[in-house]
Motif scaffolding. Structure first.
Motif, PDB file in Angstrom:
ATOM      1  N   THR A   1      46.110 -22.071 -25.043  1.00  0.00           N
ATOM      2  CA  THR A   1      46.278 -23.353 -24.101  1.00  0.00           C
ATOM      3  C   THR A   1      45.790 -23.260 -22.730  1.00  0.00           C
ATOM      4  O   THR A   1      45.228 -24.210 -22.487  1.00  0.00           O
ATOM      5  N   LEU A   2      46.403 -22.242 -22.114  1.00  0.00           N
ATOM      6  CA  LEU A   2      45.968 -22.140 -20.692  1.00  0.00           C
ATOM      7  C   LEU A   2      44.197 -22.087 -20.469  1.00  0.00           C
ATOM      8  O   LEU A   2      43.687 -22.717 -19.759  1.00  0.00           O
ATOM      9  N   LEU A   3      43.756 -21.281 -21.405  1.00  0.00           N
ATOM     10  CA  LEU A   3      42.124 -21.128 -21.264  1.00  0.00           C
ATOM     11  C   LEU A   3      41.592 -22.736 -21.653  1.00  0.00           C
ATOM     12  O   LEU A   3      40.595 -22.987 -20.868  1.00  0.00           O
TER      13      LEU A   3
ATOM     14  N   ARG B   1      53.388 -16.616 -30.360  1.00  0.00           N
ATOM     15  CA  ARG B   1      53.523 -17.612 -29.164  1.00  0.00           C
ATOM     16  C   ARG B   1      52.626 -17.054 -28.008  1.00  0.00           C
ATOM     17  O   ARG B   1      52.050 -17.923 -27.416  1.00  0.00           O
ATOM     18  N   ASP B   2      52.428 -15.893 -27.631  1.00  0.00           N
ATOM     19  CA  ASP B   2      51.658 -15.420 -26.587  1.00  0.00           C
ATOM     20  C   ASP B   2      50.154 -15.883 -26.738  1.00  0.00           C
ATOM     21  O   ASP B   2      49.522 -16.214 -25.791  1.00  0.00           O
ATOM     22  N   CYS B   3      49.465 -15.603 -27.945  1.00  0.00           N
ATOM     23  CA  CYS B   3      48.311 -16.178 -28.229  1.00  0.00           C
ATOM     24  C   CYS B   3      48.136 -17.520 -27.998  1.00  0.00           C
ATOM     25  O   CYS B   3      47.087 -18.176 -27.565  1.00  0.00           O
TER      26      CYS B   3
ATOM     27  N   MET C   1      35.280 -11.187 -21.663  1.00  0.00           N
ATOM     28  CA  MET C   1      36.745 -10.827 -21.073  1.00  0.00           C
ATOM     29  C   MET C   1      38.006 -11.528 -21.782  1.00  0.00           C
ATOM     30  O   MET C   1      38.933 -10.860 -22.148  1.00  0.00           O
ATOM     31  N   VAL C   2      37.566 -12.852 -22.093  1.00  0.00           N
ATOM     32  CA  VAL C   2      38.538 -13.533 -22.964  1.00  0.00           C
ATOM     33  C   VAL C   2      38.778 -12.714 -24.430  1.00  0.00           C
ATOM     34  O   VAL C   2      40.099 -12.724 -24.719  1.00  0.00           O
ATOM     35  N   VAL C   3      37.849 -12.462 -25.063  1.00  0.00           N
ATOM     36  CA  VAL C   3      38.045 -11.750 -26.107  1.00  0.00           C
ATOM     37  C   VAL C   3      38.817 -10.163 -25.937  1.00  0.00           C
ATOM     38  O   VAL C   3      40.023  -9.956 -26.820  1.00  0.00           O
ATOM     39  N   ILE C   4      38.537  -9.702 -24.944  1.00  0.00           N
ATOM     40  CA  ILE C   4      39.497  -8.342 -24.351  1.00  0.00           C
ATOM     41  C   ILE C   4      40.864  -8.785 -24.416  1.00  0.00           C
ATOM     42  O   ILE C   4      41.816  -8.020 -24.794  1.00  0.00           O
ATOM     43  N   VAL C   5      41.102  -9.967 -23.581  1.00  0.00           N
ATOM     44  CA  VAL C   5      42.475 -10.076 -23.131  1.00  0.00           C
ATOM     45  C   VAL C   5      43.257 -10.704 -24.431  1.00  0.00           C
ATOM     46  O   VAL C   5      44.387 -10.306 -24.592  1.00  0.00           O
TER      47      VAL C   5
END
Length: 72
Positions: A37-39, A30-32, A1-5
């Motif tokens: 960072t959140l992850l 920036r978005d990445c 799921m992480v890779v898909i996002v």
């Protein structure tokens, strides 16, 4: 799921044409960075938005982020 996002953020798949018109290399980077960072830190979005650069301490052996009195 992480890779898909992450791949969706990089590719812009699913964005409207209007939104895609505003995508730049900088906004994608920036978005990445925000997503990673959140992850990796477990910060809430509200905590990430409130961060200042002086709250982030990068040390090779022990990086951490100050949130109030807590360290992540």
């Amino acid at each position: 799921m992480v890779v898909i996002v992450y791949n969706t953020i990089e590719s812009g798949y699913g964005l409207t044409k209007h939104t895609q018109a505003y995508r730049t290399d900088v906004s994608v980077a920036r978005d990445c960075a925000i997503y990673i960072t959140l992850l990796h830190t477990g910060l809430r979005v509200s905590e990430l938005v409130g961060l200042d650069t002086d709250h982030v301490h990068i040390n090779i052996n022990e990086p951490f982020v100050e949130i109030g009195r807590a360290h992540v």
